[in-house]
Design a protein around this motif. Structure first.
Motif, PDB file in Angstrom:
ATOM      1  N   ILE A  79      14.537  -6.380   6.248  1.00  0.00           N
ATOM      2  CA  ILE A  79      14.477  -5.370   5.190  1.00  0.00           C
ATOM      3  C   ILE A  79      14.619  -6.038   3.833  1.00  0.00           C
ATOM      4  CG2 ILE A  79      15.760  -3.477   4.133  1.00  0.00           C
ATOM      5  CD1 ILE A  79      16.262  -2.374   6.911  1.00  0.00           C
ATOM      6  N   PHE A  80      15.591  -6.957   3.708  1.00  0.00           N
ATOM      7  CA  PHE A  80      15.779  -7.672   2.441  1.00  0.00           C
ATOM      8  C   PHE A  80      14.551  -8.513   2.092  1.00  0.00           C
ATOM      9  CE2 PHE A  80      20.502  -7.386   3.404  1.00  0.00           C
ATOM     10  CZ  PHE A  80      20.731  -6.414   2.467  1.00  0.00           C
ATOM     11  N   ILE A  81      14.015  -9.211   3.073  1.00  0.00           N
ATOM     12  CA  ILE A  81      12.847 -10.066   2.829  1.00  0.00           C
ATOM     13  C   ILE A  81      11.636  -9.226   2.453  1.00  0.00           C
ATOM     14  CG2 ILE A  81      11.222 -11.664   3.926  1.00  0.00           C
ATOM     15  CD1 ILE A  81      13.605 -12.693   5.619  1.00  0.00           C
ATOM     16  N   SER A  82      11.416  -8.143   3.194  1.00  0.00           N
ATOM     17  CA  SER A  82      10.269  -7.268   2.900  1.00  0.00           C
ATOM     18  C   SER A  82      10.403  -6.637   1.519  1.00  0.00           C
ATOM     19  CB  SER A  82      10.172  -6.167   3.960  1.00  0.00           C
ATOM     20  OG  SER A  82       9.987  -6.723   5.243  1.00  0.00           O
ATOM     21  N   ALA A  83      11.611  -6.200   1.181  1.00  0.00           N
ATOM     22  CA  ALA A  83      11.832  -5.592  -0.135  1.00  0.00           C
ATOM     23  C   ALA A  83      11.520  -6.589  -1.250  1.00  0.00           C
ATOM     24  CB  ALA A  83      13.268  -5.105  -0.249  1.00  0.00           C
ATOM     25  N   HIS A  84      11.877  -7.854  -1.013  1.00  0.00           N
ATOM     26  CA  HIS A  84      11.589  -8.886  -2.024  1.00  0.00           C
ATOM     27  C   HIS A  84      10.086  -9.026  -2.239  1.00  0.00           C
ATOM     28  CE1 HIS A  84      11.844 -12.733  -4.166  1.00  0.00           C
ATOM     29  NE2 HIS A  84      10.835 -13.121  -3.405  1.00  0.00           N
ATOM     30  N   PHE A  85       9.325  -9.095  -1.163  1.00  0.00           N
ATOM     31  CA  PHE A  85       7.880  -9.289  -1.298  1.00  0.00           C
ATOM     32  C   PHE A  85       7.184  -8.038  -1.830  1.00  0.00           C
ATOM     33  CE2 PHE A  85       8.647 -12.813   1.696  1.00  0.00           C
ATOM     34  CZ  PHE A  85       8.035 -13.820   0.987  1.00  0.00           C
ATOM     35  N   ILE A  86       7.690  -6.864  -1.479  1.00  0.00           N
ATOM     36  CA  ILE A  86       7.127  -5.624  -2.031  1.00  0.00           C
ATOM     37  C   ILE A  86       7.341  -5.585  -3.537  1.00  0.00           C
ATOM     38  CG2 ILE A  86       7.408  -3.112  -2.120  1.00  0.00           C
ATOM     39  CD1 ILE A  86       7.950  -3.205   0.908  1.00  0.00           C
ATOM     40  N   GLN A  87       8.560  -5.978  -3.979  1.00  0.00           N
ATOM     41  CA  GLN A  87       8.843  -6.007  -5.413  1.00  0.00           C
ATOM     42  C   GLN A  87       7.964  -7.025  -6.125  1.00  0.00           C
ATOM     43  OE1 GLN A  87      10.694  -3.970  -7.115  1.00  0.00           O
ATOM     44  NE2 GLN A  87      10.330  -5.000  -9.067  1.00  0.00           N
ATOM     45  N   GLN A  88       7.769  -8.197  -5.517  1.00  0.00           N
ATOM     46  CA  GLN A  88       6.897  -9.217  -6.100  1.00  0.00           C
ATOM     47  C   GLN A  88       5.461  -8.719  -6.192  1.00  0.00           C
ATOM     48  OE1 GLN A  88       9.342 -11.311  -7.430  1.00  0.00           O
ATOM     49  NE2 GLN A  88       7.855 -12.893  -6.995  1.00  0.00           N
ATOM     50  N   TRP A  89       5.023  -8.013  -5.165  1.00  0.00           N
ATOM     51  CA  TRP A  89       3.664  -7.468  -5.134  1.00  0.00           C
ATOM     52  C   TRP A  89       3.475  -6.443  -6.247  1.00  0.00           C
ATOM     53  CZ3 TRP A  89       2.405  -2.345  -3.195  1.00  0.00           C
ATOM     54  CH2 TRP A  89       1.033  -2.101  -3.147  1.00  0.00           C
ATOM     55  N   LYS A  90       4.467  -5.575  -6.428  1.00  0.00           N
ATOM     56  CA  LYS A  90       4.377  -4.575  -7.490  1.00  0.00           C
ATOM     57  C   LYS A  90       4.345  -5.234  -8.864  1.00  0.00           C
ATOM     58  CE  LYS A  90       6.549  -0.544  -5.334  1.00  0.00           C
ATOM     59  NZ  LYS A  90       7.672   0.400  -5.406  1.00  0.00           N
ATOM     60  N   GLU A  91       5.198  -6.232  -9.057  1.00  0.00           N
ATOM     61  CA  GLU A  91       5.222  -6.928 -10.350  1.00  0.00           C
ATOM     62  C   GLU A  91       3.901  -7.633 -10.616  1.00  0.00           C
ATOM     63  OE1 GLU A  91       8.580  -9.501 -10.202  1.00  0.00           O
ATOM     64  OE2 GLU A  91      10.057  -7.883 -10.397  1.00  0.00           O
ATOM     65  N   GLU A  92       3.294  -8.166  -9.567  1.00  0.00           N
ATOM     66  CA  GLU A  92       2.001  -8.833  -9.740  1.00  0.00           C
ATOM     67  C   GLU A  92       0.920  -7.822 -10.107  1.00  0.00           C
ATOM     68  OE1 GLU A  92      -0.775 -11.978  -9.848  1.00  0.00           O
ATOM     69  OE2 GLU A  92       1.419 -11.878  -9.949  1.00  0.00           O
ATOM     70  N   LEU A  93       0.953  -6.643  -9.471  1.00  0.00           N
ATOM     71  CA  LEU A  93      -0.015  -5.600  -9.817  1.00  0.00           C
ATOM     72  C   LEU A  93       0.146  -5.167 -11.267  1.00  0.00           C
ATOM     73  CD1 LEU A  93      -0.061  -3.261  -6.669  1.00  0.00           C
ATOM     74  CD2 LEU A  93      -1.780  -4.936  -7.361  1.00  0.00           C
ATOM     75  N   LEU A  94       1.396  -5.018 -11.703  1.00  0.00           N
ATOM     76  CA  LEU A  94       1.645  -4.631 -13.094  1.00  0.00           C
ATOM     77  C   LEU A  94       1.176  -5.724 -14.054  1.00  0.00           C
ATOM     78  CD1 LEU A  94       5.206  -3.020 -12.801  1.00  0.00           C
ATOM     79  CD2 LEU A  94       3.045  -1.848 -13.242  1.00  0.00           C
ATOM     80  N   ARG A  95       1.394  -6.985 -13.658  1.00  0.00           N
ATOM     81  CA  ARG A  95       0.969  -8.104 -14.509  1.00  0.00           C
ATOM     82  C   ARG A  95      -0.554  -8.143 -14.628  1.00  0.00           C
ATOM     83  NH1 ARG A  95      -0.708 -13.329 -14.406  1.00  0.00           N
ATOM     84  NH2 ARG A  95      -1.094 -13.208 -12.162  1.00  0.00           N
ATOM     85  N   ILE A  96      -1.238  -7.940 -13.502  1.00  0.00           N
ATOM     86  CA  ILE A  96      -2.705  -7.932 -13.524  1.00  0.00           C
ATOM     87  C   ILE A  96      -3.217  -6.769 -14.364  1.00  0.00           C
ATOM     88  CG2 ILE A  96      -4.750  -7.597 -12.085  1.00  0.00           C
ATOM     89  CD1 ILE A  96      -3.283  -9.111  -9.859  1.00  0.00           C
ATOM     90  N   ALA A  97      -2.588  -5.585 -14.193  1.00  0.00           N
ATOM     91  CA  ALA A  97      -3.003  -4.419 -14.974  1.00  0.00           C
ATOM     92  C   ALA A  97      -2.788  -4.663 -16.466  1.00  0.00           C
ATOM     93  CB  ALA A  97      -2.231  -3.177 -14.530  1.00  0.00           C
ATOM     94  N   ARG A  98      -1.655  -5.310 -16.806  1.00  0.00           N
ATOM     95  CA  ARG A  98      -1.375  -5.603 -18.209  1.00  0.00           C
ATOM     96  C   ARG A  98      -2.402  -6.582 -18.777  1.00  0.00           C
ATOM     97  NH1 ARG A  98       3.374  -6.815 -17.438  1.00  0.00           N
ATOM     98  NH2 ARG A  98       3.249  -9.071 -17.383  1.00  0.00           N
ATOM     99  N   ILE A  99      -2.747  -7.594 -17.985  1.00  0.00           N
ATOM    100  CA  ILE A  99      -3.747  -8.565 -18.432  1.00  0.00           C
ATOM    101  C   ILE A  99      -5.106  -7.909 -18.622  1.00  0.00           C
ATOM    102  CG2 ILE A  99      -5.058 -10.609 -17.712  1.00  0.00           C
ATOM    103  CD1 ILE A  99      -2.502 -11.645 -16.411  1.00  0.00           C
ATOM    104  N   GLU A 100      -5.477  -7.030 -17.661  1.00  0.00           N
ATOM    105  CA  GLU A 100      -6.762  -6.352 -17.767  1.00  0.00           C
ATOM    106  C   GLU A 100      -6.797  -5.419 -18.980  1.00  0.00           C
ATOM    107  OE1 GLU A 100      -9.571  -6.705 -16.032  1.00  0.00           O
ATOM    108  OE2 GLU A 100      -8.625  -8.405 -15.055  1.00  0.00           O
TER     109      GLU A 100
END
Length: 336
Positions: A129-150
């Motif tokens: 659960i801890f590991i999955s939560a970490h990667f889900i949070q990283q995935w969300k931050e990456e999506l936000l970063r890509i959206a911000r760049i776009e």
């Protein structure tokens, strides 16, 4: 964050599932166990899970500093799962050792084996659960970063387009002004007055991305005055907006882009006037014109429209609508 991603919801859910599973396993393996004993065992098990969870959370945070996933992905997963199993084994021994010696008949080999498997499963489940939560949070931050760049890319493209339009418009304006100065000085003065107000608007709002629709319409009146001096009765513009639209906003110089696009791609002649209609409909600003293509039309990439579509895509949850037929071309811009 959705409710299912909330760490407290996850914690309560895992605890409830494990406690319920433990109850049924005890009933199956210890049929003579009394209700009170089941309740005491369940409470003790819930406390045990909370202690384990707190320890795992602190270990997870420490490993984030000492062994981040970004540098030691597979090693970190192995270390976290292995340490989780080791920790629960130590706690299990500390809890079970005195009980097994005091109640040897209760803790048969089958009971001990099942509890061992259950504890290992709990260790792996909580840490995953801890590991999955970490990667889900990283995935969300990456999506936000890509959206911000776009979005930043679209904004840069828009400003680049705006900077291209201004010199193009200025060239046409000065060409028309040169002809007026020679033939009609009074009209030339009138033309300069409108031209100064057009550029005053651009200068006053050059740092803005979005402006109130009334400001844009006031600007367009001066812009169209220049175009009417240039094309006279060959260019007709009809603006009919509702009071509600006057409270909305629009991207700066959107109307100029769309009108300029219509002028650029269509023949304008007194016998065949270009008619542009501007009105609002269901929260959209509609700009439509009759289609009468020029005989010699410059190749167009529709770059301006594409960049406008991209920019509005970030500013509104409604998309720009572009429709064209043999007789009309229409662009619908969502009012902001």
């Amino acid at each position: 964050m959705t409710w299912i991603e909330n760490k407290y919801v996850q914690r309560i859910g895992i605890t409830a599932v494990v406690a319920a599973a433990g109850w049924f396993i005890r009933q199956a393996l210890m049929p003579d166990m009394q209700l009170f004993q089941h309740i005491v065992a369940t409470i003790a098990f819930i406390v045990f899970i909370q202690i384990v969870w707190e320890i795992y959370e602190r270990v997870h945070r420490a490993l984030n500093r000492w062994m981040p996933f970004s540098r030691y992905l597979y090693g970190r997963i192995v270390v976290q799962l292995a340490s989780g199993v080791a920790i629960i084994m130590v706690l299990r021994w500390a809890m079970m050792y005195p009980l097994q010696h005091r109640f040897p008949t209760v803790f048969s080999d089958d009971v001990v084996t099942v509890m061992l498997i259950a504890h290992i499963g709990i260790a792996i489940a909580i840490n995953m659960i801890f590991i999955s939560a970490h990667f889900i949070q990283q995935w969300k931050e990456e999506l936000l970063r890509i959206a911000r760049i776009e979005k930043e890319k679209a904004q840069l493209q828009y400003h680049h387009l705006k900077n291209q339009i201004n010199p193009h418009f200025l060239f046409n304006a000065l060409t028309s002004l040169d002809a007026l100065v020679k033939t009609d000085p009074a009209l030339a003065s009138h033309y300069i007055n409108h031209l100064s107000k057009v550029y005053r608007y651009v200068l006053d709002h050059e740092e803005r991305e979005v402006v109130g629709l009334p400001w844009e319409l006031d600007f367009i009146q001066h812009y169209m005055a220049l175009q009417r001096i240039r094309f006279r009765e060959a260019l007709l513009v009809d603006i009919a907006l509702s009071p509600e639209a006057g409270e909305k906003k629009i991207v700066l110089v959107t109307l100029q882009m769309l009108i300029d696009n219509a002028i650029k791609h269509n023949e304008i002649h007194p016998a065949r006037p270009l008619t542009i209609r501007i009105f609002d409909r269901e929260g959209f600003l509609v700009v439509t014109n009759n289609v009468q293509p020029k005989a010699l039309l410059e190749p167009s990439t529709r770059q301006g429209l594409r960049q406008l579509v991209e920019l509005y895509g970030y500013l509104s949850d409604r998309s720009v609508k572009i429709t064209g037929t043999d007789t009309t071309f229409t662009v619908e811009i969502p009012l902001l």
